[in-house]
Design a protein around this motif. Sequence first.
Motif, PDB file in Angstrom:
ATOM      1  N   ASN A 184       0.655  -1.659  -0.315  1.00 21.22           N
ATOM      2  CA  ASN A 184      -0.054   0.030   0.013  1.00 21.22           C
ATOM      3  C   ASN A 184       0.972   1.443  -0.063  1.00 21.22           C
ATOM      4  O   ASN A 184       0.327   2.180  -0.339  1.00 21.22           O
ATOM      5  CB  ASN A 184      -1.243  -0.029   1.260  1.00 21.22           C
ATOM      6  N   LEU A 185       2.679   1.823   0.262  1.00 23.05           N
ATOM      7  CA  LEU A 185       3.155   2.498   0.768  1.00 23.05           C
ATOM      8  C   LEU A 185       4.484   1.798   0.523  1.00 23.05           C
ATOM      9  O   LEU A 185       5.132   1.333   1.680  1.00 23.05           O
ATOM     10  CB  LEU A 185       2.407   3.318   2.377  1.00 23.05           C
ATOM     11  N   GLY A 186       4.856   1.465  -0.577  1.00 20.43           N
ATOM     12  CA  GLY A 186       5.820   1.087  -1.120  1.00 20.43           C
ATOM     13  C   GLY A 186       7.548   1.654  -0.699  1.00 20.43           C
ATOM     14  O   GLY A 186       7.969   1.499  -1.185  1.00 20.43           O
ATOM     15  N   GLN A 187       7.377   2.630  -0.544  1.00 20.84           N
ATOM     16  CA  GLN A 187       8.324   3.628  -0.682  1.00 20.84           C
ATOM     17  C   GLN A 187       9.204   3.720   0.262  1.00 20.84           C
ATOM     18  O   GLN A 187      10.497   4.282  -0.034  1.00 20.84           O
ATOM     19  CB  GLN A 187       7.537   5.639  -0.638  1.00 20.84           C
ATOM     20  N   PHE A 188       8.600   2.929   1.606  1.00 19.31           N
ATOM     21  CA  PHE A 188       9.882   3.055   2.527  1.00 19.31           C
ATOM     22  C   PHE A 188      10.284   1.243   2.992  1.00 19.31           C
ATOM     23  O   PHE A 188       9.698   0.688   4.885  1.00 19.31           O
ATOM     24  CB  PHE A 188       9.186   4.175   4.457  1.00 19.31           C
ATOM     25  N   TYR A 189      10.123   0.983   1.957  1.00 21.88           N
ATOM     26  CA  TYR A 189       9.297  -0.841   2.290  1.00 21.88           C
ATOM     27  C   TYR A 189      10.688  -1.665   2.617  1.00 21.88           C
ATOM     28  O   TYR A 189      10.808  -2.777   3.254  1.00 21.88           O
ATOM     29  CB  TYR A 189       8.753  -1.865   1.059  1.00 21.88           C
ATOM     30  N   ASN A 190      12.233  -0.973   2.775  1.00 21.53           N
ATOM     31  CA  ASN A 190      13.047  -1.279   2.655  1.00 21.53           C
ATOM     32  C   ASN A 190      14.076   0.333   3.640  1.00 21.53           C
ATOM     33  O   ASN A 190      13.861   1.023   2.884  1.00 21.53           O
ATOM     34  CB  ASN A 190      14.002  -2.070   2.665  1.00 21.53           C
ATOM     35  N   TYR A 191      15.085  -0.359   4.283  1.00 20.01           N
ATOM     36  CA  TYR A 191      16.114   0.704   4.700  1.00 20.01           C
ATOM     37  C   TYR A 191      16.447   1.688   3.553  1.00 20.01           C
ATOM     38  O   TYR A 191      16.646   2.646   3.447  1.00 20.01           O
ATOM     39  CB  TYR A 191      17.156   0.406   5.781  1.00 20.01           C
ATOM     40  N   PRO A 192      17.018   1.493   2.641  1.00 20.95           N
ATOM     41  CA  PRO A 192      17.674   1.430   1.740  1.00 20.95           C
ATOM     42  C   PRO A 192      16.222   2.580   1.009  1.00 20.95           C
ATOM     43  O   PRO A 192      16.845   4.062   0.292  1.00 20.95           O
ATOM     44  CB  PRO A 192      18.433   0.321   0.857  1.00 20.95           C
ATOM     45  N   MET A 193      15.291   1.739   0.237  1.00 21.91           N
ATOM     46  CA  MET A 193      14.456   2.734   0.088  1.00 21.91           C
ATOM     47  C   MET A 193      13.906   4.015   0.332  1.00 21.91           C
ATOM     48  O   MET A 193      14.012   4.762  -0.205  1.00 21.91           O
ATOM     49  CB  MET A 193      13.334   1.595  -0.302  1.00 21.91           C
ATOM     50  N   SER A 194      14.185   3.758   1.862  1.00 19.01           N
ATOM     51  CA  SER A 194      13.770   5.147   3.088  1.00 19.01           C
ATOM     52  C   SER A 194      14.906   5.983   2.756  1.00 19.01           C
ATOM     53  O   SER A 194      14.155   6.941   2.791  1.00 19.01           O
ATOM     54  CB  SER A 194      14.048   4.641   4.186  1.00 19.01           C
ATOM     55  N   LEU A 195      15.604   5.551   2.536  1.00 19.85           N
ATOM     56  CA  LEU A 195      17.285   6.624   2.261  1.00 19.85           C
ATOM     57  C   LEU A 195      16.966   7.864   0.752  1.00 19.85           C
ATOM     58  O   LEU A 195      17.200   7.938   1.198  1.00 19.85           O
ATOM     59  CB  LEU A 195      18.247   5.966   2.475  1.00 19.85           C
ATOM     60  N   PHE A 196      15.997   6.725  -0.076  1.00 19.91           N
ATOM     61  CA  PHE A 196      16.810   7.719  -1.019  1.00 19.91           C
ATOM     62  C   PHE A 196      15.587   8.531  -1.233  1.00 19.91           C
ATOM     63  O   PHE A 196      15.346   8.980  -1.834  1.00 19.91           O
ATOM     64  CB  PHE A 196      16.053   5.830  -2.987  1.00 19.91           C
ATOM     65  N   THR A 197      14.600   7.676  -0.745  1.00 14.87           N
ATOM     66  CA  THR A 197      12.758   8.477  -0.616  1.00 14.87           C
ATOM     67  C   THR A 197      13.338   9.969  -0.176  1.00 14.87           C
ATOM     68  O   THR A 197      11.998  11.013  -0.685  1.00 14.87           O
ATOM     69  CB  THR A 197      11.852   7.719   0.103  1.00 14.87           C
ATOM     70  N   THR A 198      13.356   9.919   1.338  1.00 17.86           N
ATOM     71  CA  THR A 198      14.076  10.978   2.025  1.00 17.86           C
ATOM     72  C   THR A 198      14.666  11.970   0.545  1.00 17.86           C
ATOM     73  O   THR A 198      15.131  13.249   0.997  1.00 17.86           O
ATOM     74  CB  THR A 198      14.515  10.381   3.139  1.00 17.86           C
ATOM     75  N   PHE A 199      16.025  11.253   0.649  1.00 21.94           N
ATOM     76  CA  PHE A 199      16.181  12.238  -0.311  1.00 21.94           C
ATOM     77  C   PHE A 199      15.607  12.721  -1.753  1.00 21.94           C
ATOM     78  O   PHE A 199      15.974  14.121  -1.937  1.00 21.94           O
ATOM     79  CB  PHE A 199      17.567  11.406  -1.327  1.00 21.94           C
TER      80      PHE A 199
ATOM     81  N   LEU B 117      12.668  13.649  -1.322  1.00 25.40           N
ATOM     82  CA  LEU B 117      11.954  14.139  -0.938  1.00 25.40           C
ATOM     83  C   LEU B 117      12.514  15.305  -0.403  1.00 25.40           C
ATOM     84  O   LEU B 117      12.109  17.360  -0.518  1.00 25.40           O
ATOM     85  CB  LEU B 117      11.145  13.266   0.567  1.00 25.40           C
ATOM     86  N   PHE B 118      13.840  15.488  -0.349  1.00 26.08           N
ATOM     87  CA  PHE B 118      14.762  16.798   0.094  1.00 26.08           C
ATOM     88  C   PHE B 118      14.911  17.314  -0.784  1.00 26.08           C
ATOM     89  O   PHE B 118      14.527  18.632  -0.605  1.00 26.08           O
ATOM     90  CB  PHE B 118      15.947  15.999   1.085  1.00 26.08           C
ATOM     91  N   LEU B 119      14.735  17.269  -1.933  1.00 25.58           N
ATOM     92  CA  LEU B 119      14.917  18.005  -2.766  1.00 25.58           C
ATOM     93  C   LEU B 119      14.234  18.281  -3.734  1.00 25.58           C
ATOM     94  O   LEU B 119      14.212  18.908  -5.075  1.00 25.58           O
ATOM     95  CB  LEU B 119      16.372  17.573  -4.036  1.00 25.58           C
TER      96      LEU B 119
ATOM     97  N   ALA C 250       9.460  19.321   6.188  1.00 25.67           N
ATOM     98  CA  ALA C 250       9.516  20.073   5.123  1.00 25.67           C
ATOM     99  C   ALA C 250      10.087  21.151   6.125  1.00 25.67           C
ATOM    100  O   ALA C 250      10.138  22.297   4.883  1.00 25.67           O
ATOM    101  CB  ALA C 250       7.981  20.156   4.672  1.00 25.67           C
ATOM    102  N   ILE C 251       9.687  21.612   7.020  1.00 26.18           N
ATOM    103  CA  ILE C 251      10.543  22.464   7.433  1.00 26.18           C
ATOM    104  C   ILE C 251      11.648  23.351   7.294  1.00 26.18           C
ATOM    105  O   ILE C 251      12.435  24.127   6.878  1.00 26.18           O
ATOM    106  CB  ILE C 251       9.653  23.199   9.119  1.00 26.18           C
ATOM    107  N   ILE C 252      12.625  22.063   7.818  1.00 31.16           N
ATOM    108  CA  ILE C 252      13.966  21.974   8.086  1.00 31.16           C
ATOM    109  C   ILE C 252      14.644  21.682   6.417  1.00 31.16           C
ATOM    110  O   ILE C 252      15.148  22.604   6.357  1.00 31.16           O
ATOM    111  CB  ILE C 252      14.408  20.877   8.895  1.00 31.16           C
ATOM    112  N   ALA C 253      14.134  21.053   5.814  1.00 30.58           N
ATOM    113  CA  ALA C 253      14.701  20.680   4.915  1.00 30.58           C
ATOM    114  C   ALA C 253      14.370  21.636   3.011  1.00 30.58           C
ATOM    115  O   ALA C 253      15.092  22.540   2.619  1.00 30.58           O
ATOM    116  CB  ALA C 253      14.194  19.086   3.834  1.00 30.58           C
ATOM    117  N   THR C 254      12.473  21.685   3.438  1.00 30.50           N
ATOM    118  CA  THR C 254      12.621  22.955   2.142  1.00 30.50           C
ATOM    119  C   THR C 254      12.759  24.288   2.660  1.00 30.50           C
ATOM    120  O   THR C 254      13.501  24.635   1.622  1.00 30.50           O
ATOM    121  CB  THR C 254      10.540  22.320   1.902  1.00 30.50           C
TER     122      THR C 254
END
Length: 513
Positions: A325-340, A342-344, A369-373
């Motif tokens: 249902n929400l595969g952007q954070f299904y494992n830790y490496p994918m979480s790092l990439f998705t957060t990156f 989101l940061f940009l 969103a406040i800190i990164a963007t």
Amino acid sequence: IGNTVLHILVLQPNKTFACHMYSLILSYDRNKEGPGSLELIPNNEGLSPFKLAGVEGNTVMFQYLMQKRKQNLWSFGPLSTVLYDITEIDSWAEDQSFLELIVSTKKREARQILDLTPVKELVSLKWNMYGRPYFCFLALFYILYMVCFTMCCVYRPLKPRTGNRTSSRDNTVYVQKMLQESYVAYEDELRLVGELITVIGAVVILVLEIPDILRVGAAKYFGQTILGGPFHIIVITYACMILVTMVMRLTSTTGEVVPMSFALVLGWCNVMYFARGFQMLGPFTIMIQKMIFGDLMRFCWLMAVVILGFASAFYIIFQTENPENLGQFYNYPMSLFTTFELFLTIIDGPANYDVDLPFMYSVVYFAFAIIATLLMLNLLIAMMGDTHWRVAHEQDELWRAQVVATTVMLERKLPRCLWPRSGICGREFGLGDRWYLRIEDRVDPNKHKMMRYTEAFKVQDRDNYDKGSEKLEINRDTLCKKEADRAVSALSLSRSTSRTSSHRGWEILRRNT
């Protein structure tokens, strides 16, 4: 001892005193014209007093030494022809080139010497006659070389996959061919020719770059922006990736796509190096280098900490949720990439509103969103804007230094038959084996006439000041004898005298005009 004193005088802050003392010491030199002259003896770093003045950015001493070495050929009215000694300036037969020393130093004052005569004329002559044509040809040849390499990568040997999938997320349909299967058809033979050209080009790059690294030193060779330091790193890494790809192809090792991908990115990024040959694009390459290796490097440390913290938080929050249902954070490496991403702000916040999202996801994403963007991205934009402002003020100066560095590089790489020595041999005029550059100069007579008028005004004002000072001294003595009225009359007299002399000066200027 005399040579040591000459080197010390070049470093003196009092330029006028240093020039006078320099002439005084040379007047006692017995070998003024021979190889044992004090001016030709280098210090421990291999620098003569002339080269040391250039490295230190001492423009006054440099101009003084050039005036000592010039020869007036002829003059006719406002026209004159001067021969400037360029033996130590020209990089044609110098192991430690004067031009290369100037562009490699970190002092900005040294780059101002590139605007002085005869350095400016010599660089312009070399660049227009040989540097620019050869550099444009080299840029065209490199682009064709990269097109050849890109086509070899696009049509690399692949075959359909025959094995079964081990995971539902496995999406591979083609695999790499073995070495025996890679060169069978006619198209494979054409690709083989392109691959041989690519490998030969990589070997040539390493053969040309490694001697300069050993000669200059890795720190200076890779660290100087004007010398193209980052681009040297890029092109050497590209050549190494090509050789790694060749070894993996010959040994039928899977995974050649990794070095091949790096080589494609690095090879095409190196095309920006050839922008330094154009005044419109050259300064922008310097801005990009300073932003990447200055602002971006410092910012990446802060970005890595923020991404690591929030990616860990996102992974923990969705660790108990269904990844379908929400595969952007299904494992830790994918979480790092998705957060990156989101940061940009490459992607929007991943959210599936068909299911209930954890409450902490909203809280953490709001803080992210406040800190990164809002905070960190605007901080990066402000840092890059400040770097752009600083580089824009000296972009013309930096571009000229790039042209000098490129000219010296081409002069060292190309054979002597393709790059003859610039200037005139002194034997044609009975001046020995030294080389000279002939420069024609035109003197504006109106400019000198105005200078004479200015000097006349200065002399008259100085005389009036001296006369007024004498009268004031007399009036001070009389003031002690209670004669204040006579002092006031003396002051008014000095003012009227100055006004009269100024009026006389303007009458002379008006009459001659």
